[in-house]
Structures are given as structure tokens and as C-alpha cells.
Design an enzyme around this catalytic site. Structure first.
Site, PDB file in Angstrom:
ATOM      1  N   GLU A 322       0.826  -1.198   0.000  1.00  0.00           N
ATOM      2  CA  GLU A 322       0.000   0.000   0.000  1.00  0.00           C
ATOM      3  C   GLU A 322       0.864   1.252   0.000  1.00  0.00           C
ATOM      4  OE1 GLU A 322      -3.925  -1.540   2.477  1.00  0.00           O
ATOM      5  OE2 GLU A 322      -2.373  -0.437   3.543  1.00  0.00           O
ATOM      6  N   CYS A 323       0.588   2.160  -0.905  1.00  0.00           N
ATOM      7  CA  CYS A 323       1.194   3.488  -0.946  1.00  0.00           C
ATOM      8  C   CYS A 323       2.721   3.402  -0.852  1.00  0.00           C
ATOM      9  CB  CYS A 323       0.603   4.367   0.152  1.00  0.00           C
ATOM     10  SG  CYS A 323       0.788   6.145  -0.158  1.00  0.00           S
ATOM     11  N   GLY A 324       3.324   3.775   0.263  1.00  0.00           N
ATOM     12  CA  GLY A 324       4.770   3.715   0.379  1.00  0.00           C
ATOM     13  C   GLY A 324       5.323   2.332   0.149  1.00  0.00           C
TER      14      GLY A 324
END
Length: 454
Positions: A322-324
Site C-alpha cells: 500500500e502506498c509507500g
């Protein structure tokens, strides 16, 4: 029906000091030996880290859409059965958003404490206090607290102003404007709790500052109906999930990890920043969001971790990023010089005036690159429609990504239905900017961690 003293800490806008006041209250009562449970309204990872430090207990999310009313009710009822005090920190302004902090407070009858940053104002404080207390008839209101009060005389003026209007809310006092109480921030919000060397001193000072307010005593008790819930099937029984956990990968909802355990998974944590490999017995890997941009050079040098993640992906074992965590899987990450120095990103600077990017090699598990930028790329509640129903979540990032991958799905805005974040899949690796709240759809969550279609 369990009951517990409870207070909802809100404000007219962001940046008023809600987290400081909530943390001060939590630390004050915890120092008295009381069991304090703190909740945060809406999607947030950074405020809860501060509030957990202040209270000594994990901080869970409440949100009528993302978490759901019944789940919020269960979380509050469980806390009320165990705690001496419940504190709920709001999000943005009291009436901002759909649903708003006011909606949540009204849904469960929790009285509202309005925190108003009073620097630069005097009599207008009374107008703001009156408006917050009376804008929505029927909203339970506890009183107002002035934050960042410049002097004793300033505090007297604010108290007099708060009492001017008819049906004026109760004046509960003020906290002084002190740099040694304030909590530092950067582009995604407050600074990670682990990066504030004197955090406990700041929390203690903030708690001490409550001595001159009316907030030392417990607020009124609120009764919370206990909502029943069916046990979650053990779809992940016998499976071990490796979870990256350090300053670069720290954006995790406690409820998400609780769900994995409830579905039968054993969780094993490792720190990429310390170049720790994935546990050898891991059946799946979770790479949460966080601050890879602040640690890009160190991550690029973490060879043992990189080799282990690549081998895990090459063996076809599931990865949820997720994301990072997704940025870490790309070929490279472009970081601004001021980010490399861990400084705050400006919120309004044009990208064209940003400093040149320094690129760092990431894992190359997914094709593409990400570039950090000065402007916020996206901030929204998200819904992903899956084969097992909707999965709720949110997105908040300052990077943009370029990739040759075609999305396998796309989330949508939770209230407007506008196009949201793309979801990518390469083998059994699922990656997206969306931070999902997994308890909103346990079956879809389990499917991602076993490599099934979701």
C-alpha cells in the site's frame, strides 16, 4: 449497556491543536492511574502514534463510512467495558466532511469539547465558540477550550468573550502558547512519534498545563450499546504473514492486524531499515505505507531485505503493498533534497520551483518509478468494488507514479463516485496507493493474502 466517561475533542478547523489537547488529557488521566482509551476520527496514522504514547494503549479508528456504524459501536462498547475514560479526537473542523466529526459525536451521544486556537483574536473567540455550540441543534456540547493563549490577560478577554452570547457554551479554560508543548509536523501531518526525542516531556508539560483548566475531572459518563458481531472465518489459518514495520513502513491500522490474527494468521515483523530479511517461513508479505521517501538512500542499501523480497515475489508468494509499500517495489524513487534532509515539504510551492530530484534504486519487483512532489496528489475516502463486495479505505500521498502496468481495478471516491486509485496486480503481488480498512471486507482481504482473485 456499558457506560464510561467520554469526551469528543473537536475544533473549527485543522491546525487548532486537537491532538495536543487530546494527548494532554490522555496523559493527565493516565498519570492518575486511569485506564484511558483514545480513538481517532477518520483515516490517520500519525496522530494515533502520538495518542498511543500519551495513553499507553493502541488507538483505533472511528468513521461512520470507512469503519461502519456497527463496528464503531462495537469498538466503543468494548472500550467502555474496560476503560475509565474514552477520548475521541475529531478530524478537520467539527462540521467538515461527509460524515463529519459532529455526525460521529451525535451518533453515539458523546459530548463535544471544542478547541479553538485563540492567537490573534479576542472577542471573536466568543462568536466562534457560540457558533460551534449552536450550529447544529441537539449536538451534545461540553464546552470550549482556548489553545495558544498569549498571556493571563488574553485568557481573561477570551473567557469574557465566550460568555457574551446567549446560550453560551461552558468556558473550560485555556492552554498557553508554548513551543515546548507543540507537536512538530511535516508534509503528511505530525512527525512520527519515534522521531520526537522529547515527546514524553512535551506530553507531560501539556498535561501539567491542564492544571489551570476545568478539564482535570472526568467528563460525564456515556452509555454505549453493545453491538453483536459474528466470528470471522479463519480463512488464513496456518499461514504466516511477514509485516514490514519501522519508520519507513509505519502506516498501519491496528484493526487490520487484529483482523489478520482473527482469520488465523501468524504475524512476523521485520525492519527493512535495519536490512532484516523476510522471515523464512512467511507465506505472504505486507508492505504498508509510511515514509520511504525520507529513508530512500538507506532502503536502497538494504541488500538482504531486497533480495528476500525479490525471492518472495519470484516464488509467487502473495504481497500486499500500500502506498509507500508500493513505491518500495518500483524500479526507483525520486526524492527532493529537502526530503532527504527530513525537512517539511511546503504545501503550496509549485512543482516547477521544487528542488531537483535525487533518484534511488528500489526493488524492481514492479516496473515504474515514483516522484515526490510539493503538491498533494490525492486526498480522498475510497471504495474498491471487489468480487466479495466493497472494500473501504482512503488515499493521501504527495507522490506520482509512472508505470507500464495496466490496472486490474480502480477504486472510486466514497461520496462522489469519481475515479479513484488504480489497483495493480503482477502475479500474486497486489499494489495500490489506497490504504484499505480490511475489517470492512474480511473476505476480500483474505483473498489478497492467499493469492486468490479479489
Amino acid at each position: 449497556m456499558p457506560a464510561c466517561p467520554a469526551l469528543f475533542i473537536a475544533a473549527p478547523a485543522s491546525g487548532q491543536g486537537k491532538t495536543t489537547v487530546t494527548a494532554a488529557l490522555a496523559r493527565h488521566h493516565a498519570r492518575l492511574g486511569r485506564r484511558v482509551r483514545v480513538f481517532k476520527t477518520g483515516p490517520d496514522f500519525l496522530d494515533p502514534m502520538i495518542l498511543e504514547r500519551a495513553s499507553g494503549a493502541p488507538v483505533y479508528t472511528l468513521h461512520l463510512t470507512m469503519v461502519g456504524r456497527d463496528a464503531c459501536q462495537r469498538l466503543l462498547a468494548d472500550a467502555a467495558a474496560q476503560a475509565d475514560l474514552i477520548l475521541i479526537e475529531g478530524v478537520m473542523g467539527l462540521f467538515d466532511g461527509t460524515p463529519s466529526s459532529a455526525d460521529l459525536a451525535a451518533a453515539f451521544g458523546v459530548p463535544v469539547l471544542a478547541v479553538i486556537a485563540a492567537h490573534g483574536m479576542a472577542q471573536t473567540f466568543g462568536a466562534l465558540a457560540f457558533g460551534l455550540a449552536n450550529f447544529r441543534p441537539g449536538l451534545p456540547f461540553f464546552g470550549v477550550l482556548a489553545n495558544r493563549v498569549a498571556s493571563e490577560r488574553h485568557g481573561v478577554m477570551l473567557a469574557e468573550a465566550a460568555a457574551l452570547a446567549p446560550h453560551a457554551p461552558a468556558w473550560l479554560g485555556g492552554l498557553p502558547a508554548r513551543a515546548d508543548i507543540a507537536l512538530p509536523s511535516r508534509h503528511l501531518g505530525l512527525v512520527h512519534a519515534g522521531e520526537v526525542d522529547d515527546l514524553d516531556l512535551r506530553l507531560d508539560r501539556a498535561a501539567d498545563a491542564l492544571a489551570d483548566t476545568a478539564l482535570q475531572a472526568l467528563p460525564p459518563a456515556v452509555a454505549f450499546d453493545a453491538a453483536r458481531s459474528a466470528p470471522v472465518p479463519r480463512w488464513l489459518a496456518g499461514r504466516t504473514i511477514a509485516v514490514a514495520r519501522d519508520a519507513a513502513f509505519c502506516f498501519v491500522y491496528p484493526a487490520n492486524l487484529d483482523l489478520l490474527r482473527a482469520m488465523g494468521a501468524a504475524l512476523r515483523f521485520f525492519a527493512p531499515l535495519d536490512d532484516e530479511p523476510i522471515p523464512a517461513d512467511a507465506d505472504a508479505l505486507y508492505l504498508p505505507g509510511g515514509y520511504p521517501e525520507l529513508h530512500a538512500e538507506r532502503l536502497a542499501g538494504a541488500r538482504r531485505t531486497a533480495d528476500a523480497v525479490r525471492a518472495h515475489a519470484g516464488a509467487g508468494r502473495p504481497i500486499v503493498a500500500e502506498c509507500g509499500g508500493m513505491l518500495y517495489l518500483l524500479d526507483r524513487l525520486g526524492v527532493m533534497n529537502q526530503q532527504a534532509r527530513e525537512a517539511a515539504l511546503p504545501r503550496t510551492t509549485d512543482d516547477a520551483r521544487a528542488e531537483p530530484l535525487a533518484f534511488h534504486a528500489m526493488l524492481g519487483v514492479l516496473p515504474g518509478e515514483a516522484r515526490m512532489q510539493a503538491r498533494l496528489s490525492r486526498l480522498a475516502m475510497q471504495v474498491l468494488d471487489t468480487a466479495h463486495g466493497p472494500l473501504m479505505g482512503h488515499t493521501f500521498h504527495y507522490s506520482s507514479m509512472q508505470t507500464a502496468m495496466a490496472p486490474v481495478a480502480q477504486a472510486r471516491h466514497a461520496t462522489t463516485a469519481a475515479a479513484g486509485e488504480a489497483v495493480y496486480r503482477a502475479g500474486n503481488t497486489v499494489a495500490t496507493y489506497m490504504h484499505a480498512y480490511w475489517p470492512s471486507n474480511p473476505r476480500a482481504t483474505a483473498a489478497m493474502f492467499v493469492g486468490e482473485p479479489f
